[in-house]
Enzyme design. Structure first.
Site, mmCIF file in Angstrom:
data_model
loop_
_atom_site.group_PDB
_atom_site.id
_atom_site.type_symbol
_atom_site.label_atom_id
_atom_site.label_comp_id
_atom_site.label_asym_id
_atom_site.label_seq_id
_atom_site.Cartn_x
_atom_site.Cartn_y
_atom_site.Cartn_z
ATOM 1 N N ASP A 67 0.962 -1.304 0.031
ATOM 2 C CA ASP A 67 -0.118 -0.126 -0.017
ATOM 3 C C ASP A 67 0.973 1.464 -0.026
ATOM 4 O OD1 ASP A 67 1.050 -0.462 2.430
ATOM 5 O OD2 ASP A 67 -0.955 -1.052 3.387
ATOM 6 N N ASN A 136 -7.493 -3.076 14.347
ATOM 7 C CA ASN A 136 -8.641 -3.346 13.973
ATOM 8 C C ASN A 136 -8.994 -4.354 13.083
ATOM 9 O OD1 ASN A 136 -7.871 -2.329 11.548
ATOM 10 N ND2 ASN A 136 -9.141 -0.580 11.314
ATOM 11 N N HIS A 138 -7.345 -4.979 10.205
ATOM 12 C CA HIS A 138 -7.127 -4.771 9.063
ATOM 13 C C HIS A 138 -5.630 -5.471 8.373
ATOM 14 C CE1 HIS A 138 -4.713 -0.524 9.495
ATOM 15 N NE2 HIS A 138 -3.803 -1.520 9.548
ATOM 16 N N GLU A 143 -9.741 -1.908 5.492
ATOM 17 C CA GLU A 143 -10.542 -1.844 6.808
ATOM 18 C C GLU A 143 -11.716 -2.560 6.970
ATOM 19 O OE1 GLU A 143 -8.742 -0.413 8.667
ATOM 20 O OE2 GLU A 143 -7.894 1.921 8.126
HETATM 21 C C1 F6R Z 1 1.429 -1.540 6.207
HETATM 22 C C2 F6R Z 1 0.238 -2.161 6.380
HETATM 23 C C3 F6R Z 1 -0.601 -2.229 7.449
HETATM 24 C C4 F6R Z 1 0.051 -2.515 8.719
HETATM 25 C C5 F6R Z 1 -0.755 -2.426 10.040
HETATM 26 C C6 F6R Z 1 0.184 -2.616 11.390
HETATM 27 O O1 F6R Z 1 1.947 -1.614 4.948
HETATM 28 O O2 F6R Z 1 -0.332 -2.549 5.279
HETATM 29 O O3 F6R Z 1 -1.696 -3.140 7.361
HETATM 30 O O4 F6R Z 1 0.922 -3.675 8.489
HETATM 31 O O5 F6R Z 1 -1.278 -1.419 10.066
HETATM 32 O O6 F6R Z 1 1.037 -1.669 11.523
HETATM 33 P P1 F6R Z 1 2.315 -1.722 12.574
HETATM 34 O O7 F6R Z 1 2.918 -2.713 11.990
HETATM 35 O O8 F6R Z 1 2.770 -0.272 12.500
HETATM 36 O O9 F6R Z 1 1.434 -2.172 13.884
#
Ligand code: F6R
Length: 261
Positions: A67, A136, A138, A143
Site C-alpha cells: 500500500d 482493528n 485490517h 479496513e
Molecule cells: C503496512 C500495512 C498495515 C500495517 C498495520 C500494522 O504496509 O499494510 O496493514 O501492517 O497497520 O501496522 P504496525 O506494524 O505499525 O502495527
C-alpha cells in the site's frame, strides 16, 4: 492457518526472516509482497544482516508493496516508498527497478490500481506476501467491512487507523485519509501469506483473525481461506487465544521438513 507462538517480537521476526531467506535461497527470482509499519522493521534488519554476513542475494528478487498513502510522493518521509528505501532496499543488493510500491500521486489513481494488479500478474504472481495486522483487524489498508474479494483500489482509512498512525505525521490533520492498497482478493492470490502481530494492542485482532468467524468486520480473518497462511505471534498478542495450547502442540510435533528453525 499455521499459528506459531514465539516468546516475543524479536524471536518472531527472526523466524519470519528465516522463512523469507529460505524462499530466496530456493527461488532466487522470488516475488515478495512486502509490508511497512513498526512490526516488520526487525525482520528487515535481520534480512539486511543475512545479506551482509551470509551473502543472501536479492539481485533477482522482485517486490510489490501492499500500500501507499494517496497524495504522498515517494520523496515524502512518511511515504511507504521512502520507508522501504530507508529501512530495507538501500541496504541490500536489490535492483531498484524491480521494487514496486503503488504510486499514490498518479494522475489517474484508478488506472494506477489496475496497472498495479497487471504488473503483479506480469511478474508471475506473488510467492510470499508479508503482512502486519491493524489493531482493528485490517491487512494492507483493507479496513473493517470492506469486501473480502477486493482488488487493488483506493480505500478510506478508518478513524482507528488514523489514531494509530498519525503520531508520525505530527497531527491527525496532516495524515492522508486515503490509501491505495492491494485488496483482500489480491492478497489471497499470493502463493503464501506470512503475517506477524506482536504486543498487547494486537491481542483482540489476533483472536478474531484466527478463531473468530470469517467476517468482513475482521478483514484478516480472510486468511482462514488461504491454503498456505502462516501467522507468527508473540505471547502477548496470543494471550486471548482459546486454542493456544493446540497451536503449541502442533508446532512441537512438526516433522523436520515442516520446521523453520
Ligand atoms: C503496512 C500495512 C498495515 C500495517 C498495520 C500494522 O504496509 O499494510 O496493514 O501492517 O497497520 O501496522 P504496525 O506494524 O505499525 O502495527
Amino acid at each position: 492457518m499455521e499459528v506459531i507462538i514465539r516468546k516475543d517480537a524479536e524471536a518472531g521476526c527472526i523466524l519470519g526472516a528465516k522463512i523469507i531467506a529460505r524462499l530466496v535461497h530456493e527461488k532466487p527470482t522470488a516475488v515478495l509482497g512486502l509490508a511497512t509499519g513498526r512490526t516488520p522493521l526487525r525482520l528487515y534488519q535481520e534480512l539486511i544482516r543475512m545479506h551482509r554476513d551470509e551473502g543472501l542475494d536479492f539481485s533477482r528478487v522482485t517486490t510489490f508493496n501492499l500500500d501507499e498513502y494517496v497524495g504522498l510522493p515517494g520523496t515524502h518521509d512518511q511515504s511507504y516508498r521512502y520507508f522501504m528505501r530507508e529501512n530495507f532496499f538501500r541496504h541490500i543488493n536489490i535492483d531498484q527497478s524491480r521494487t514496486h510500491v503503488p504510486n499514490g500521486t498518479a494522475t489517474d489513481l484508478h488506472e494506477e490500481c489496475r496497472a498495479y494488479e497487471h504488473r503483479i500478474a506480469l511478474a508471475g504472481g506473488i510467492d510470499l506476501q508479508l503482512l502486519g495486522l491493524g489493531r482493528n483487524g485490517h491487512i494492507g489498508f483493507n479496513e473493517p467491512s470492506g469486501s473480502l474479494r477486493s482488488r487493488t483500489w483506493i480505500k478510506i482509512l478508518s478513524e482507528q487507523t488514523l489514531r494509530d498512525n498519525s503520531d508520525v505525521f505530527g497531527n491527525r490533520e496532516s495524515m492522508p485519509r486515503h490509501a491505495m492498497t492491494m485488496g483482500i482478493g489480491t492478497i489471497l492470490d499470493a502463493r503464501r501469506c506470512l503475517l506477524l502481530a506482536f504486543g498487547p494492542p494486537k491481542t483482540r485482532a489476533v483472536q478474531a483473525m484466527i478463531e473468530g468467524p470469517l467476517a468482513a468486520i475482521c478483514p484478516a480473518s480472510a486468511l482462514q481461506l488461504h491454503p498456505r497462511a502462516t501467522v507468527i505471534v508473540d505471547e502477548a498478542s496470543a494471550s486471548a487465544l482459546e486454542y493456544a495450547d493446540h497451536y503449541r502442540w502442533i508446532d512441537a510435533n512438526k516433522l523436520p521438513w515442516q520446521r523453520y528453525d
